[in-house]
Design a protein around this motif. Sequence first.
Motif, mmCIF file in Angstrom:
data_model
loop_
_atom_site.group_PDB
_atom_site.id
_atom_site.type_symbol
_atom_site.label_atom_id
_atom_site.label_comp_id
_atom_site.label_asym_id
_atom_site.label_seq_id
_atom_site.Cartn_x
_atom_site.Cartn_y
_atom_site.Cartn_z
ATOM 1 N N GLY A 94 0.769 -1.237 0.000
ATOM 2 C CA GLY A 94 0.000 0.000 0.000
ATOM 3 C C GLY A 94 0.799 1.286 0.000
ATOM 4 N N PHE A 95 2.110 1.226 -0.223
ATOM 5 C CA PHE A 95 2.911 2.448 -0.233
ATOM 6 C C PHE A 95 2.663 3.242 -1.513
ATOM 7 C CE2 PHE A 95 5.008 -0.207 2.865
ATOM 8 C CZ PHE A 95 5.259 0.694 3.893
ATOM 9 N N ALA A 96 2.766 4.562 -1.395
ATOM 10 C CA ALA A 96 2.412 5.447 -2.496
ATOM 11 C C ALA A 96 3.551 5.691 -3.469
ATOM 12 C CB ALA A 96 1.928 6.792 -1.945
ATOM 13 N N ALA A 97 4.781 5.434 -3.050
ATOM 14 C CA ALA A 97 5.951 5.667 -3.903
ATOM 15 C C ALA A 97 7.100 4.830 -3.358
ATOM 16 C CB ALA A 97 6.320 7.144 -3.929
ATOM 17 N N LEU A 98 8.139 4.689 -4.179
ATOM 18 C CA LEU A 98 9.269 3.832 -3.822
ATOM 19 C C LEU A 98 10.574 4.537 -4.123
ATOM 20 C CD1 LEU A 98 8.046 0.561 -5.621
ATOM 21 C CD2 LEU A 98 7.602 1.224 -3.240
ATOM 22 N N THR A 99 11.643 4.088 -3.477
ATOM 23 C CA THR A 99 12.976 4.517 -3.868
ATOM 24 C C THR A 99 13.832 3.279 -4.126
ATOM 25 O OG1 THR A 99 14.851 5.933 -3.315
ATOM 26 C CG2 THR A 99 13.877 4.705 -1.505
ATOM 27 N N VAL A 100 14.686 3.382 -5.126
ATOM 28 C CA VAL A 100 15.586 2.289 -5.490
ATOM 29 C C VAL A 100 16.937 2.588 -4.846
ATOM 30 C CG1 VAL A 100 16.709 1.060 -7.377
ATOM 31 C CG2 VAL A 100 14.371 1.939 -7.658
ATOM 32 N N GLY A 101 17.420 1.669 -4.010
ATOM 33 C CA GLY A 101 18.666 1.891 -3.291
ATOM 34 C C GLY A 101 19.863 1.325 -4.039
ATOM 35 N N SER A 102 20.918 2.113 -4.142
ATOM 36 C CA SER A 102 22.107 1.649 -4.869
ATOM 37 C C SER A 102 22.764 0.459 -4.182
ATOM 38 C CB SER A 102 23.121 2.786 -5.002
ATOM 39 O OG SER A 102 23.583 3.215 -3.733
ATOM 40 N N HIS A 103 22.827 0.505 -2.850
ATOM 41 C CA HIS A 103 23.485 -0.582 -2.117
ATOM 42 C C HIS A 103 22.754 -1.914 -2.327
ATOM 43 C CE1 HIS A 103 25.599 -1.801 1.925
ATOM 44 N NE2 HIS A 103 25.584 -2.789 1.051
ATOM 45 N N PRO A 104 21.427 -1.981 -2.090
ATOM 46 C CA PRO A 104 20.741 -3.255 -2.328
ATOM 47 C C PRO A 104 20.736 -3.692 -3.778
ATOM 48 C CG PRO A 104 19.187 -1.570 -1.611
ATOM 49 C CD PRO A 104 20.542 -1.012 -1.415
ATOM 50 N N VAL A 105 20.658 -2.742 -4.722
ATOM 51 C CA VAL A 105 20.739 -3.143 -6.131
ATOM 52 C C VAL A 105 22.096 -3.761 -6.422
ATOM 53 C CG1 VAL A 105 20.824 -2.332 -8.514
ATOM 54 C CG2 VAL A 105 19.036 -1.498 -7.009
ATOM 55 N N ALA A 106 23.163 -3.099 -5.961
ATOM 56 C CA ALA A 106 24.511 -3.631 -6.186
ATOM 57 C C ALA A 106 24.645 -5.032 -5.601
ATOM 58 C CB ALA A 106 25.553 -2.691 -5.594
ATOM 59 N N ASP A 107 24.144 -5.227 -4.381
ATOM 60 C CA ASP A 107 24.186 -6.555 -3.764
ATOM 61 C C ASP A 107 23.450 -7.581 -4.613
ATOM 62 O OD1 ASP A 107 25.728 -5.852 -1.609
ATOM 63 O OD2 ASP A 107 24.099 -5.816 -0.148
ATOM 64 N N SER A 108 22.313 -7.157 -5.181
ATOM 65 C CA SER A 108 21.472 -8.107 -5.912
ATOM 66 C C SER A 108 22.078 -8.541 -7.238
ATOM 67 C CB SER A 108 20.081 -7.499 -6.144
ATOM 68 O OG SER A 108 20.107 -6.513 -7.165
ATOM 69 N N ILE A 109 23.044 -7.777 -7.753
ATOM 70 C CA ILE A 109 23.675 -8.165 -9.019
ATOM 71 C C ILE A 109 25.150 -8.526 -8.823
ATOM 72 C CG2 ILE A 109 22.054 -6.809 -10.386
ATOM 73 C CD1 ILE A 109 24.284 -4.740 -10.818
ATOM 74 N N GLY A 110 25.557 -8.701 -7.571
ATOM 75 C CA GLY A 110 26.912 -9.153 -7.305
ATOM 76 C C GLY A 110 27.979 -8.100 -7.491
ATOM 77 N N ARG A 111 27.624 -6.829 -7.259
ATOM 78 C CA ARG A 111 28.585 -5.735 -7.354
ATOM 79 C C ARG A 111 28.762 -5.094 -5.979
ATOM 80 N NH1 ARG A 111 28.873 -7.731 -11.761
ATOM 81 N NH2 ARG A 111 28.651 -6.730 -13.807
ATOM 82 N N PRO A 112 29.901 -4.476 -5.723
ATOM 83 C CA PRO A 112 30.066 -3.760 -4.463
ATOM 84 C C PRO A 112 29.313 -2.438 -4.485
ATOM 85 C CG PRO A 112 32.043 -3.531 -5.781
ATOM 86 C CD PRO A 112 31.153 -4.491 -6.516
#
Length: 250
Positions: A39-57
């Motif tokens: 139910g959240f109205a907007a989102l933010t994409v975090g660089s740290h979690p994205v990097a973790d999710s693709i195997g990058r520092p």
Amino acid sequence: MVSITEKATTLLALHRPGDPVILPTVWDAWSANLAAQAGFAALTVGSHPVADSIGRPDNEGMTFGELLTRVTQITAAVDLPVSVDIESGYGQTPQALIDGLVEVGAVGLNIEDTVHGEGGRLREAQEHADFVGALRRAADAVGVHVVINARTDIFLRQIGDESDRSARAVARLALCAEAGADSLYPVGFHSDEVYRELVEALPLPVNAIADPAAGNRAHLASLGVGRVSFGPLLQANLAARATELLATWR
């Protein structure tokens, strides 16, 4: 489908001091759908979690193109305003950053003053404000009011003497406000007293970081902040729970 200009307007309007927008920090289509369904109205994409999710520092260990690939998947999965942490800009020009974000449907950005590609130096106060101003002009040129969250790492990195750290952070962020930022992010976990000082001194909504497992929206609202994000902590909490579940099967 909501237009990109409408999403940008919606995201900006959600920044209300004392009634903060909660922007769950997501990293892929799955986590974005999870937050949207909650139910959240907007989102933010975090660089740290994205990097973790693709195997990058973290700290610009991935490229801007790799980040945009993931943002494309997120904006295709949810019809919500999405802001993106672009770290210090991945060595790109402000125009290239804005063009890339708008092309993939993002309507906000977080820009920090630690330049990872240059040994982690801290941008000078006016230098950072000038970068923010260039981002604003680039967004104006494409006709989308990209919501700019200007961040300083003075607290996070404990730069300089503690006695005047708040004053230096305020001075830096005030310049960013003059340059065209929409919200201001003195990143770090602060005491209630420091949050109140920052909220009172700064001319725009203040972004607070929170741990979703320990924080409290009502408390942060009482301090006057206008925006709350989770950094890498939502992903970290889910990882800890997954580790517990997996451990029972070893």
